[in-house]
Design a protein around this motif. Structure first.
Motif, PDB file in Angstrom:
ATOM      1  N   ASP A  75      22.225  -6.358  -4.022  1.00 42.75           N
ATOM      2  CA  ASP A  75      20.818  -6.338  -3.608  1.00 42.75           C
ATOM      3  C   ASP A  75      20.088  -5.048  -4.014  1.00 42.75           C
ATOM      4  N   ASN A  76      20.666  -4.321  -4.994  1.00 43.18           N
ATOM      5  CA  ASN A  76      20.000  -3.141  -5.571  1.00 43.18           C
ATOM      6  C   ASN A  76      19.625  -2.056  -4.558  1.00 43.18           C
ATOM      7  N   THR A  77      20.463  -1.892  -3.539  1.00 41.88           N
ATOM      8  CA  THR A  77      20.153  -0.866  -2.550  1.00 41.88           C
ATOM      9  C   THR A  77      21.103   0.324  -2.649  1.00 41.88           C
ATOM     10  N   ALA A  78      22.217   0.124  -3.345  1.00 41.37           N
ATOM     11  CA  ALA A  78      23.201   1.212  -3.446  1.00 41.37           C
ATOM     12  C   ALA A  78      24.006   1.013  -4.722  1.00 41.37           C
ATOM     13  N   ILE A  79      24.808   2.023  -5.077  1.00 43.20           N
ATOM     14  CA  ILE A  79      25.657   1.856  -6.253  1.00 43.20           C
ATOM     15  C   ILE A  79      27.034   1.348  -5.818  1.00 43.20           C
ATOM     16  N   GLU A  80      27.722   0.678  -6.733  1.00 40.34           N
ATOM     17  CA  GLU A  80      29.092   0.229  -6.464  1.00 40.34           C
ATOM     18  C   GLU A  80      30.001   1.445  -6.554  1.00 40.34           C
ATOM     19  N   THR A  81      30.714   1.732  -5.484  1.00 39.10           N
ATOM     20  CA  THR A  81      31.539   2.943  -5.509  1.00 39.10           C
ATOM     21  C   THR A  81      33.018   2.636  -5.718  1.00 39.10           C
ATOM     22  N   GLY A  82      33.353   1.335  -5.705  1.00 33.00           N
ATOM     23  CA  GLY A  82      34.757   0.933  -5.770  1.00 33.00           C
ATOM     24  C   GLY A  82      35.596   1.602  -6.848  1.00 33.00           C
ATOM     25  N   ASP A  83      35.130   1.540  -8.097  1.00 31.87           N
ATOM     26  CA  ASP A  83      35.951   2.051  -9.208  1.00 31.87           C
ATOM     27  C   ASP A  83      35.622   3.485  -9.599  1.00 31.87           C
TER      28      ASP A  83
ATOM     29  N   ASP B 232      32.350  11.216 -11.584  1.00 33.41           N
ATOM     30  CA  ASP B 232      32.649  11.770 -12.899  1.00 33.41           C
ATOM     31  C   ASP B 232      31.469  11.477 -13.832  1.00 33.41           C
ATOM     32  N   THR B 233      31.095  12.490 -14.642  1.00 36.52           N
ATOM     33  CA  THR B 233      29.919  12.310 -15.502  1.00 36.52           C
ATOM     34  C   THR B 233      30.122  11.223 -16.565  1.00 36.52           C
ATOM     35  N   GLU B 234      31.392  10.828 -16.800  1.00 34.62           N
ATOM     36  CA  GLU B 234      31.682   9.743 -17.758  1.00 34.62           C
ATOM     37  C   GLU B 234      31.367   8.375 -17.169  1.00 34.62           C
ATOM     38  N   SER B 235      31.237   8.308 -15.835  1.00 35.68           N
ATOM     39  CA  SER B 235      31.204   7.006 -15.155  1.00 35.68           C
ATOM     40  C   SER B 235      30.046   6.132 -15.595  1.00 35.68           C
ATOM     41  N   LYS B 236      30.339   4.833 -15.664  1.00 36.16           N
ATOM     42  CA  LYS B 236      29.261   3.837 -15.749  1.00 36.16           C
ATOM     43  C   LYS B 236      28.848   3.582 -14.305  1.00 36.16           C
ATOM     44  N   ILE B 237      27.574   3.651 -14.018  1.00 35.25           N
ATOM     45  CA  ILE B 237      27.122   3.437 -12.646  1.00 35.25           C
ATOM     46  C   ILE B 237      26.545   2.030 -12.537  1.00 35.25           C
ATOM     47  N   LYS B 238      27.059   1.257 -11.606  1.00 41.23           N
ATOM     48  CA  LYS B 238      26.564  -0.128 -11.410  1.00 41.23           C
ATOM     49  C   LYS B 238      25.920  -0.265 -10.039  1.00 41.23           C
ATOM     50  N   LEU B 239      24.965  -1.163  -9.957  1.00 40.05           N
ATOM     51  CA  LEU B 239      24.281  -1.387  -8.690  1.00 40.05           C
ATOM     52  C   LEU B 239      24.959  -2.511  -7.914  1.00 40.05           C
ATOM     53  N   ASN B 240      24.813  -2.486  -6.595  1.00 40.28           N
ATOM     54  CA  ASN B 240      25.317  -3.597  -5.777  1.00 40.28           C
ATOM     55  C   ASN B 240      24.367  -4.791  -5.911  1.00 40.28           C
TER      56      ASN B 240
ATOM     57  N   GLY C  63       0.787  -1.223   0.000  1.00 38.83           N
ATOM     58  CA  GLY C  63       0.000   0.000   0.000  1.00 38.83           C
ATOM     59  C   GLY C  63       0.822   1.277   0.000  1.00 38.83           C
ATOM     60  N   GLU C  64       2.145   1.159   0.072  1.00 35.68           N
ATOM     61  CA  GLU C  64       2.998   2.352   0.108  1.00 35.68           C
ATOM     62  C   GLU C  64       3.068   3.031  -1.259  1.00 35.68           C
ATOM     63  N   PHE C  65       2.959   4.344  -1.258  1.00 39.28           N
ATOM     64  CA  PHE C  65       3.136   5.114  -2.488  1.00 39.28           C
ATOM     65  C   PHE C  65       4.631   5.252  -2.770  1.00 39.28           C
ATOM     66  N   VAL C  66       5.016   4.983  -4.019  1.00 39.19           N
ATOM     67  CA  VAL C  66       6.420   5.076  -4.401  1.00 39.19           C
ATOM     68  C   VAL C  66       6.538   5.900  -5.680  1.00 39.19           C
ATOM     69  N   ALA C  67       7.507   6.811  -5.727  1.00 37.97           N
ATOM     70  CA  ALA C  67       7.770   7.578  -6.947  1.00 37.97           C
ATOM     71  C   ALA C  67       9.131   7.158  -7.485  1.00 37.97           C
ATOM     72  N   VAL C  68       9.228   7.034  -8.797  1.00 37.98           N
ATOM     73  CA  VAL C  68      10.492   6.639  -9.415  1.00 37.98           C
ATOM     74  C   VAL C  68      11.195   7.894  -9.923  1.00 37.98           C
ATOM     75  N   HIS C  69      12.394   8.118  -9.428  1.00 39.33           N
ATOM     76  CA  HIS C  69      13.155   9.329  -9.775  1.00 39.33           C
ATOM     77  C   HIS C  69      14.491   8.935 -10.404  1.00 39.33           C
ATOM     78  N   PRO C  70      14.758   9.384 -11.637  1.00 40.88           N
ATOM     79  CA  PRO C  70      16.046   9.044 -12.257  1.00 40.88           C
ATOM     80  C   PRO C  70      17.194   9.784 -11.573  1.00 40.88           C
ATOM     81  N   MET C  71      18.275   9.057 -11.308  1.00 42.93           N
ATOM     82  CA  MET C  71      19.474   9.666 -10.734  1.00 42.93           C
ATOM     83  C   MET C  71      20.641   9.459 -11.693  1.00 42.93           C
ATOM     84  N   TYR C  72      21.759  10.085 -11.408  1.00 41.92           N
ATOM     85  CA  TYR C  72      22.940   9.983 -12.277  1.00 41.92           C
ATOM     86  C   TYR C  72      22.506  10.196 -13.724  1.00 41.92           C
TER      87      TYR C  72
END
Ligand code: FAD
Ligand code: AMP
Lengths: 332, 257
Positions: B22-30, B12-20, A133-142
């Protein structure tokens, strides 16, 4: 924050005589995520505009529309607009207030968040309600390389802005007329910041981030004058001209024409990249376009990797020919 | 004149960003880091103002991971460009995925400082929120003018005239000071640090500060990557047949014309 069967307030954006398409985008996105929520609207306008907007508003099929009428709305002031929406929020107590992420509305939303202490999620491209039931918004990052799925935490209500042009509008059958409620309002006179002039740019027809068709040029265009070729193609298909950073930094185009990570993130139906190599800082700004067409004389150019259609060739040959072919098609 | 500049380090804006995993954070190693590009415009503008007004001080303010050497490198680059001081607020233990919390942590550390102008970038190119400046200005109860492309401070330092791209054209605004201005591309051309600047920056102290955690207002549930674009096609054939073919494909296949 759970949404079901709660009130959601939609910020109605308009041009003074017409309700803008992005308002329907907001309604479509909200309805899809929370079908049983009650949709209400907030309309800020100068008194003379209300009658003109009425029939458009009725088509939106909102349960109720709060109208704040004031002469002061003839000039945009984020403080004044935010305080009017705040007055409506105090009355309607919505679970969610939704704005389009356009230049002015996103500014209003941020000031509103700062004045009300309500949480804000800016620049969403989609809404969802999760199984719990939680509302979630998808926001592009990077710059769109990653998407964050964000929820409100410990909040009674929240504000979210939706990027224009990302939601395909579903026409809903016209229902009963909305009921209107006029909300009294005393404008805030902001002595701290005053607009003293607005220098209109005649060449800037629509903002790139709201455009349906963009013809963009890069270093390959070669000069300011050469952009005429792209202007002609844009004119033929009712598009606007954008540019890569290389073209902007060379002084051929204005900064507000720049597409990419440090420019505009755009979402058109058609994006025609002419003489643009396709650096990642550029492509992150346009890779969500529905149809990407690349024209470049280098067959190895990166832009071809994300283009739906590519032509390897000299843009000074290809672009005018394409303009005349498309004109023929459009004119039947 | 006292000027505070908000600076953040971003990949850096050139970076490829990868996820860890369990998809909770980005890989910051490289990842390689840079000063957020918009913050470079803010630093440049602050330094230009300090050159114009005698007895000025430019203080960089960064909320970041103090354990990471890249964070101090970011501040050193700003110092090398010509800033006078730097304050590093340690983000350890704070949920900086919430712009309200970021603004609040900065607020706690600058509300007692003296300032005439706060400059920031108009958005950080990692989280892409563009919310922190407006939220911070609200907490400080000062005006915020966002995405400026021109700034002129009056000789008495009481007001500033600035320009920004509005919806109906270029807006010219006058703001009383103190105020916060966020920088859009076009404001200036950031300078490269001089060798002398780089040497001087090495000797400068970076003040380490902390902030009390407040409860976040938003939370990232998960991260995902956008669906990849399907491979496109090069329209073959000689000019002008290829262009004719493209035009007809746009109608019959893509159905966009
Ligand atoms: C921090 C940072 C932020 C950035 N932000 C952005 C941004 O927001 N937007 C952006 O665009 N860039 C941005 N960049 C710059 C980016 O990295 C590239 O340098 C830039 O996009 C290159 O522009 P371009 O493709 O026009 O030029 P080039 O890379 O020089 O490409 C020109 C292309 O034109 C082709 N060409 C030449 N002549 C012709 C002809 N007659 N017919 C057909 N094709 C021809 C060439 O084959 C070539 O592929 C950023 C860079 C940094 C470091
Ligand atoms: N952690 C931080 N430390 C210092 N300044 C920040 C931080 N986060 C954001 N800012 C400032 O706020 C601007 C906008 O950031 P954001 O709202 O995150 O897009 C940036 O360009 C910085 O100037």
């Amino acid at each position: 924050m759970k949404l079901d069967s709660k009130t959601i307030l939609i910020y109605v954006e308009h041009s003074g005589s017409k309700v803008k398409k992005n308002t329907s985008e907001l309604i479509t996105a909200v309805k899809k995520a929370a079908p049983s929520a009650e949709l209400t609207g907030v309309l800020l306008c100068v008194p003379a505009e209300r009658a003109k907007l009425c029939s458009d508003i009725e088509k939106l099929n909102l349960k109720k529309v709060y109208v704040v009428e004031n002469e002061s709305f003839s000039i945009f002031s984020k403080e004044n607009f935010a305080s009017a929406v705040k007055a409506v929020i105090e009355k309607a107590a919505p679970a969610l207030t939704v704005f389009s992420h356009t230049t002015n509305s996103s500014e209003t939303a941020k000031v509103l968040a700062s004045r009300t202490q309500l949480a804000i999620i800016c620049d969403a491209i989609n809404f969802a309600v999760y199984e719990d039931g939680e509302f979630v918004a998808v926001h592009p990052m990077y710059a769109g390389k990653i998407r964050a799925h964000i929820k409100f935490e410990n909040q009674p209500g929240g504000i979210v802005t939706l990027r224009p042009n990302v939601v395909e509008v579903c026409e809903t059958a016209s229902g009963a007329c909305s009921s209107f409620e006029t909300v009294p309002f005393t404008p805030v006179s902001n002595d701290a910041v005053k607009i003293i002039n607005v220098i209109a740019d005649a060449s800037k027809k629509i903002d790139l981030s709201e455009a349906d068709i963009i013809v963009a040029g890069g270093r390959g265009v070669g000069s300011k004058e050469n952009f005429k070729v792209l202007e002609d193609l844009a004119a033929a298909i009712n598009g606007v001209v954008g540019a890569s950073r290389a073209a902007v930094d060379a002084g051929w185009r204005e900064h507000h024409d720049q597409v990419g990570q440090t420019g505009k993130i755009v979402n058109p139906k058609i994006y025609i990249a002419c003489g643009i190599s396709g650096a990642i800082q550029h492509t992150v700004g346009m890779q969500t376009a529905k149809c990407i067409i690349a024209i470049n004389k280098d067959p190895e150019a990166n832009i071809f990797k994300i283009a739906d259609y590519g032509i390897v060739g000299d843009l000074f040959q290809v672009v005018p020919e394409l303009a005349s072919e498309l004109k023929k098609l459009i004119n039947g | 004149m006292n000027i505070l500049v908000l600076v953040k380090q971003t990949p850096d804006t050139e970076s490829k960003i990868k996820l860890n995993s369990d998809n909770t954070a980005i890989e910051t190693g490289d990842l390689k880091y840079i000063i957020n590009p918009y913050d470079e415009y803010a630093i440049e503008e602050a330094i230009k103002l300090s050159e114009k007004f005698a007895d000025s001080k430019v203080t960089l303010i960064c909320l970041g991971n103090a354990a990471l050497k890249e964070t101090t490198e970011t501040l050193r680059k700003g110092l090398a460009m010509g800033a006078s001081d730097a304050i590093l607020i340690d983000a350890a233990g704070l949920n900086t995925a919430c712009p309200y919390l970021t603004a609040n942590a900065i607020y706690q550390n600058i509300s007692s400082l003296k300032y005439d102008i706060i400059l920031s970038g108009m958005k950080a190119v990692d989280d892409d929120y563009s919310c922190v400046p407006t939220l911070l200005a609200g907490m400080l109860n000062i005006p915020a003018v966002t995405a400026i492309v021109k700034l002129t401070v009056s000789p008495d330092q009481k007001t500033a005239e600035c320009e920004r791209e509005g919806e109906s054209g270029r807006e010219v605004l006058i703001s009383s000071l103190p105020a916060l201005f966020s920088a859009q591309k076009g404001l200036n051309e950031p300078r490269y640090p001089s060798l002398k600047g780089i040497m001087a920056a090495k000797k400068k102290e970076i003040a380490n500060k902390k902030a009390e955690a407040v409860s976040p207002k938003i939370k990232i549930v998960k991260l995902s990557t956008p669906p990849p674009r399907p491979a496109g096609k090069i329209v073959k054939g000689d000019f002008p047949n290829n262009v004719k073919e493209l035009a007809s494909l746009l109608r019959s296949e893509a159905k966009v014309i």
